[in-house]
Design a protein around this motif. Structure first.
Motif, PDB file in Angstrom:
ATOM      1  N   ALA A 131       6.518  -3.307  -0.927  1.00  0.00           N
ATOM      2  CA  ALA A 131       5.532  -2.276  -1.293  1.00  0.00           C
ATOM      3  C   ALA A 131       4.163  -2.900  -1.552  1.00  0.00           C
ATOM      4  O   ALA A 131       3.132  -2.351  -1.125  1.00  0.00           O
ATOM      5  CB  ALA A 131       6.011  -1.507  -2.522  1.00  0.00           C
ATOM      6  N   THR A 132       4.128  -4.027  -2.222  1.00  0.00           N
ATOM      7  CA  THR A 132       2.860  -4.713  -2.467  1.00  0.00           C
ATOM      8  C   THR A 132       2.228  -5.155  -1.153  1.00  0.00           C
ATOM      9  O   THR A 132       1.021  -4.976  -0.940  1.00  0.00           O
ATOM     10  CB  THR A 132       3.072  -5.920  -3.396  1.00  0.00           C
ATOM     11  N   ASN A 133       3.038  -5.706  -0.269  1.00  0.00           N
ATOM     12  CA  ASN A 133       2.516  -6.126   1.035  1.00  0.00           C
ATOM     13  C   ASN A 133       2.038  -4.923   1.845  1.00  0.00           C
ATOM     14  O   ASN A 133       1.017  -4.991   2.528  1.00  0.00           O
ATOM     15  CB  ASN A 133       3.558  -6.930   1.806  1.00  0.00           C
ATOM     16  N   PHE A 134       2.753  -3.806   1.757  1.00  0.00           N
ATOM     17  CA  PHE A 134       2.330  -2.607   2.482  1.00  0.00           C
ATOM     18  C   PHE A 134       1.001  -2.092   1.937  1.00  0.00           C
ATOM     19  O   PHE A 134       0.121  -1.680   2.700  1.00  0.00           O
ATOM     20  CB  PHE A 134       3.399  -1.519   2.425  1.00  0.00           C
ATOM     21  N   ALA A 135       0.826  -2.134   0.630  1.00  0.00           N
ATOM     22  CA  ALA A 135      -0.445  -1.711   0.037  1.00  0.00           C
ATOM     23  C   ALA A 135      -1.593  -2.575   0.556  1.00  0.00           C
ATOM     24  O   ALA A 135      -2.687  -2.070   0.843  1.00  0.00           O
ATOM     25  CB  ALA A 135      -0.370  -1.768  -1.483  1.00  0.00           C
ATOM     26  N   THR A 136      -1.343  -3.863   0.698  1.00  0.00           N
ATOM     27  CA  THR A 136      -2.360  -4.777   1.228  1.00  0.00           C
ATOM     28  C   THR A 136      -2.702  -4.435   2.674  1.00  0.00           C
ATOM     29  O   THR A 136      -3.878  -4.347   3.041  1.00  0.00           O
ATOM     30  CB  THR A 136      -1.871  -6.230   1.118  1.00  0.00           C
ATOM     31  N   VAL A 137      -1.672  -4.226   3.493  1.00  0.00           N
ATOM     32  CA  VAL A 137      -1.893  -3.889   4.903  1.00  0.00           C
ATOM     33  C   VAL A 137      -2.591  -2.539   5.019  1.00  0.00           C
ATOM     34  O   VAL A 137      -3.524  -2.373   5.816  1.00  0.00           O
ATOM     35  CB  VAL A 137      -0.554  -3.899   5.689  1.00  0.00           C
ATOM     36  N   ALA A 138      -2.172  -1.559   4.226  1.00  0.00           N
ATOM     37  CA  ALA A 138      -2.787  -0.235   4.268  1.00  0.00           C
ATOM     38  C   ALA A 138      -4.266  -0.315   3.904  1.00  0.00           C
ATOM     39  O   ALA A 138      -5.107   0.313   4.561  1.00  0.00           O
ATOM     40  CB  ALA A 138      -2.051   0.718   3.329  1.00  0.00           C
ATOM     41  N   ALA A 139      -4.597  -1.078   2.886  1.00  0.00           N
ATOM     42  CA  ALA A 139      -6.004  -1.233   2.502  1.00  0.00           C
ATOM     43  C   ALA A 139      -6.801  -1.898   3.620  1.00  0.00           C
ATOM     44  O   ALA A 139      -7.920  -1.483   3.924  1.00  0.00           O
ATOM     45  CB  ALA A 139      -6.103  -2.042   1.207  1.00  0.00           C
TER      46      ALA A 139
ATOM     47  N   LEU B  63       4.923  -4.684   9.481  1.00  0.00           N
ATOM     48  CA  LEU B  63       4.219  -5.927   9.175  1.00  0.00           C
ATOM     49  C   LEU B  63       4.451  -6.327   7.724  1.00  0.00           C
ATOM     50  O   LEU B  63       4.650  -7.502   7.422  1.00  0.00           O
ATOM     51  CB  LEU B  63       2.722  -5.780   9.462  1.00  0.00           C
ATOM     52  N   ALA B  64       4.460  -5.368   6.816  1.00  0.00           N
ATOM     53  CA  ALA B  64       4.712  -5.663   5.402  1.00  0.00           C
ATOM     54  C   ALA B  64       6.094  -6.286   5.210  1.00  0.00           C
ATOM     55  O   ALA B  64       6.253  -7.235   4.440  1.00  0.00           O
ATOM     56  CB  ALA B  64       4.579  -4.396   4.568  1.00  0.00           C
ATOM     57  N   VAL B  65       7.076  -5.767   5.915  1.00  0.00           N
ATOM     58  CA  VAL B  65       8.427  -6.338   5.840  1.00  0.00           C
ATOM     59  C   VAL B  65       8.409  -7.765   6.379  1.00  0.00           C
ATOM     60  O   VAL B  65       8.987  -8.678   5.788  1.00  0.00           O
ATOM     61  CB  VAL B  65       9.442  -5.456   6.591  1.00  0.00           C
TER      62      VAL B  65
END
Length: 78
Positions: free
Chosen positions: A60-68, A19-21
């Motif tokens: 990586a920024t988008n993945f951090a958002t999704v992970a949170a 999803l981040a990608v």
């Protein structure tokens, strides 16, 4: 307007990364909606180390958002 992102919630970290990608790719398409121009520019950044690192940082920024948003998948013990 078509809703393409109904939620940031994913079942697994892998789905979250995917999803981040997608978020990153959609941002590029929204920023430059002309596919022909994106194709024309691709060779310029495809071999540019700085551009590739910048792309990785956006993912990586988008993945951090999704992970949170997913509580870092704490409830999915493997």
């Amino acid at each position: 307007m078509t809703v393409w992102l109904p939620s940031l919630i994913t079942k697994t970290p892998q789905e979250g990364y995917d999803l981040a990608v997608k978020l990153s790719r959609v941002a590029v398409k929204l920023t430059q909606p002309d596919a022909a121009i994106r194709e024309k520019l691709r060779p310029e950044y495809a071999e540019n180390f700085d551009a590739l690192i910048a792309s990785s940082q956006v993912v990586a920024t988008n993945f951090a958002t999704v992970a949170a948003a997913n509580g870092y998948w704490k409830d999915t013990a493997s």
